[in-house]
Design an enzyme around this catalytic site. Structure first.
Site, PDB file in Angstrom:
ATOM      1  N   LYS A  24       1.237 -12.566   8.892  1.00 48.91           N
ATOM      2  CA  LYS A  24       1.432 -11.671  10.045  1.00 48.91           C
ATOM      3  C   LYS A  24       0.233 -10.731  10.222  1.00 48.91           C
ATOM      4  O   LYS A  24      -0.269 -10.571  11.323  1.00 48.91           O
ATOM      5  CB  LYS A  24       2.706 -10.812   9.884  1.00 48.91           C
ATOM      6  CG  LYS A  24       3.994 -11.596   9.841  1.00 48.91           C
ATOM      7  CD  LYS A  24       5.204 -10.675   9.893  1.00 48.91           C
ATOM      8  CE  LYS A  24       5.369  -9.755   8.700  1.00 48.91           C
ATOM      9  NZ  LYS A  24       5.614 -10.447   7.418  1.00 48.91           N
ATOM     10  N   ARG A  99      12.505  -5.205  11.673  1.00 48.05           N
ATOM     11  CA  ARG A  99      12.876  -6.011  10.514  1.00 48.05           C
ATOM     12  C   ARG A  99      14.389  -6.062  10.316  1.00 48.05           C
ATOM     13  O   ARG A  99      14.842  -6.599   9.314  1.00 48.05           O
ATOM     14  CB  ARG A  99      12.247  -5.380   9.278  1.00 48.05           C
ATOM     15  CG  ARG A  99      11.144  -6.200   8.624  1.00 48.05           C
ATOM     16  CD  ARG A  99      10.651  -5.376   7.474  1.00 48.05           C
ATOM     17  NE  ARG A  99       9.852  -6.055   6.521  1.00 48.05           N
ATOM     18  CZ  ARG A  99       8.521  -6.001   6.445  1.00 48.05           C
ATOM     19  NH1 ARG A  99       7.833  -5.364   7.342  1.00 48.05           N
ATOM     20  NH2 ARG A  99       7.888  -6.585   5.451  1.00 48.05           N
ATOM     21  N   ARG A 138      -2.210 -13.068  -4.075  1.00 46.23           N
ATOM     22  CA  ARG A 138      -2.847 -12.234  -3.053  1.00 46.23           C
ATOM     23  C   ARG A 138      -3.509 -11.019  -3.700  1.00 46.23           C
ATOM     24  O   ARG A 138      -2.949 -10.382  -4.587  1.00 46.23           O
ATOM     25  CB  ARG A 138      -1.793 -11.778  -2.044  1.00 46.23           C
ATOM     26  CG  ARG A 138      -2.353 -10.837  -0.993  1.00 46.23           C
ATOM     27  CD  ARG A 138      -1.476 -10.753   0.213  1.00 46.23           C
ATOM     28  NE  ARG A 138      -0.292  -9.923   0.018  1.00 46.23           N
ATOM     29  CZ  ARG A 138       0.577  -9.631   0.994  1.00 46.23           C
ATOM     30  NH1 ARG A 138       0.389 -10.115   2.210  1.00 46.23           N
ATOM     31  NH2 ARG A 138       1.618  -8.873   0.753  1.00 46.23           N
ATOM     32  N   ARG A 173      -1.057  -5.646  -4.614  1.00 44.48           N
ATOM     33  CA  ARG A 173      -0.037  -4.707  -4.137  1.00 44.48           C
ATOM     34  C   ARG A 173       1.080  -4.619  -5.164  1.00 44.48           C
ATOM     35  O   ARG A 173       1.484  -5.629  -5.723  1.00 44.48           O
ATOM     36  CB  ARG A 173       0.536  -5.203  -2.788  1.00 44.48           C
ATOM     37  CG  ARG A 173      -0.230  -4.702  -1.590  1.00 44.48           C
ATOM     38  CD  ARG A 173       0.231  -5.319  -0.306  1.00 44.48           C
ATOM     39  NE  ARG A 173       1.674  -5.328  -0.105  1.00 44.48           N
ATOM     40  CZ  ARG A 173       2.249  -5.643   1.058  1.00 44.48           C
ATOM     41  NH1 ARG A 173       1.489  -5.962   2.101  1.00 44.48           N
ATOM     42  NH2 ARG A 173       3.553  -5.654   1.187  1.00 44.48           N
ATOM     43  N   ARG A 184      12.194  -9.475  -1.538  1.00 47.64           N
ATOM     44  CA  ARG A 184      11.749  -9.354  -0.147  1.00 47.64           C
ATOM     45  C   ARG A 184      12.186 -10.579   0.652  1.00 47.64           C
ATOM     46  O   ARG A 184      12.562 -10.473   1.815  1.00 47.64           O
ATOM     47  CB  ARG A 184      10.231  -9.174  -0.093  1.00 47.64           C
ATOM     48  CG  ARG A 184       9.810  -7.758  -0.469  1.00 47.64           C
ATOM     49  CD  ARG A 184       8.416  -7.693  -1.043  1.00 47.64           C
ATOM     50  NE  ARG A 184       7.373  -7.928  -0.084  1.00 47.64           N
ATOM     51  CZ  ARG A 184       6.117  -8.265  -0.412  1.00 47.64           C
ATOM     52  NH1 ARG A 184       5.784  -8.405  -1.695  1.00 47.64           N
ATOM     53  NH2 ARG A 184       5.214  -8.452   0.506  1.00 47.64           N
TER      54      ARG A 184
HETATM   55  P1  AMP Z   1       4.712  -5.231   4.732  1.00 46.86           P
HETATM   56  O1  AMP Z   1       3.342  -4.704   4.495  1.00 46.86           O
HETATM   57  O2  AMP Z   1       5.005  -5.466   6.186  1.00 46.86           O
HETATM   58  O3  AMP Z   1       5.014  -6.439   3.876  1.00 46.86           O
HETATM   59  O4  AMP Z   1       5.747  -4.089   4.280  1.00 46.86           O
HETATM   60  C1  AMP Z   1       5.779  -3.635   2.940  1.00 46.86           C
HETATM   61  C2  AMP Z   1       7.085  -2.928   2.675  1.00 46.86           C
HETATM   62  O5  AMP Z   1       7.205  -1.794   3.529  1.00 46.86           O
HETATM   63  C3  AMP Z   1       8.337  -3.759   2.928  1.00 46.86           C
HETATM   64  O6  AMP Z   1       8.673  -4.598   1.845  1.00 46.86           O
HETATM   65  C4  AMP Z   1       9.364  -2.643   3.147  1.00 46.86           C
HETATM   66  O7  AMP Z   1       9.723  -2.049   1.909  1.00 46.86           O
HETATM   67  C5  AMP Z   1       8.557  -1.607   3.923  1.00 46.86           C
HETATM   68  N1  AMP Z   1       8.646  -1.839   5.381  1.00 46.86           N
HETATM   69  C6  AMP Z   1       7.649  -2.223   6.221  1.00 46.86           C
HETATM   70  N2  AMP Z   1       8.083  -2.332   7.483  1.00 46.86           N
HETATM   71  C7  AMP Z   1       9.400  -2.027   7.452  1.00 46.86           C
HETATM   72  C8  AMP Z   1      10.427  -1.987   8.439  1.00 46.86           C
HETATM   73  N3  AMP Z   1      10.178  -2.312   9.728  1.00 46.86           N
HETATM   74  N4  AMP Z   1      11.671  -1.627   8.042  1.00 46.86           N
HETATM   75  C9  AMP Z   1      11.938  -1.296   6.762  1.00 46.86           C
HETATM   76  N5  AMP Z   1      11.040  -1.324   5.778  1.00 46.86           N
HETATM   77  C10 AMP Z   1       9.762  -1.694   6.108  1.00 46.86           C
END
Ligand code: AMP
Length: 229
Positions: A24, A99, A138, A173, A184
């Site tokens: 993404k 999400r 990653r 990360r 996740r």
């Molecule tokens: P990402 O970088 O998009 O993989 O997001 C990393 C983490 O941030 C996710 O695993 C969630 O813990 C939190 N997070 C990101 N976006 C959201 C969202 N829209 N709603 C809830 N938690 C989020």
């Protein structure tokens, strides 16, 4: 929902849905450059809050480290502030938001009040085992955000960002460990999948095979968006 079909709304409002590790962020970056609109990644925004040590960052970190979703209310407040900033008037690419069904409904209500709509929701499809392998390997640059894969796309010098002006030491990360990744994925299947149905019902879902190489996926997305913008 006011939509592109009205012909009057020229905003490039796109969103990317997909499991963690489906690309993404990479595809969002390309789209934001192509359409010259900001990249709105809730994950990046939360990590920024954590780096700055804000109250929101502290609260969010507890959820993020185990791979759980940050509560909708916190996310929605943050996103609404972002989407009312002046650089978003021409549109944006949402990455990692919405999400959950509640987030999708809230975004819809927010846009409806502004007589705006999402032009297309791009769904990146990838199987769970490929995701686990991608994410365990990653590495990211903490300075410029560039993403590497130890096997498929390693940095030229071990553990160092390739960017000439950066050269920072790459990091993993904290939520890219197998336990958090599997959590996740579970959350994606339970809570994010309803978001797919939400946009499918609106007729704006564009489904893309994300297992192919980055450039191929990029071309497929561009083709899928023809006619939407
Ligand atoms: P990402 O970088 O998009 O993989 O997001 C990393 C983490 O941030 C996710 O695993 C969630 O813990 C939190 N997070 C990101 N976006 C959201 C969202 N829209 N709603 C809830 N938690 C989020």
């Amino acid at each position: 929902m006011a939509s592109a079909q009205s012909g009057k709304d020229s905003g490039v409002r796109l969103l990317l849905i997909g499991p963690p590790g489906s690309g993404k962020g990479t595809q969002a970056k390309h789209l934001t450059e192509k359409f010259r609109v900001p990249h709105v990644s809730t994950g990046d925004m939360l990590r920024e809050q954590i780096r700055k040590g804000t109250a929101l960052g502290e609260e969010a970190a507890e959820y993020i480290k185990d791979g759980n979703l940050v509560p909708d209310e916190l996310i929605l407040n943050m996103v609404k502030v972002r989407l009312t900033q002046s650089d978003t008037t021409g549109g944006y690419v949402l990455d990692g938001f919405p999400r959950s069904a509640a987030q999708a409904e809230a975004l819809d209500g927010f846009l409806e009040k502004r007589k705006e709509g999402i032009k297309a929701a791009v769904l990146l499809i990838l199987d769970d085992e490929t995701i686990v392998s991608r994410l365990c390997n990653r590495r990211v640059c903490p300075e410029c955000g560039r993403v590497y894969h130890l096997i498929n796309h390693p940095p030229k010098t071990e553990d160092r960002c390739d960017e000439y002006h950066c050269r920072a030491t790459l990091v993993q990360r904290p939520d890219d460990n197998e336990e958090a990744i599997r959590n996740r994925l579970r959350i994606y299947h339970d809570q994010t999948k309803p978001v797919i149905a939400f946009y499918r019902d609106k007729g704006v879902l564009r489904e893309i095979d994300a297992s192919r190489e980055i450039l191929r996926v990029q071309i497929d997305i561009e083709r899928a968006l023809e006619g939407d913008l």
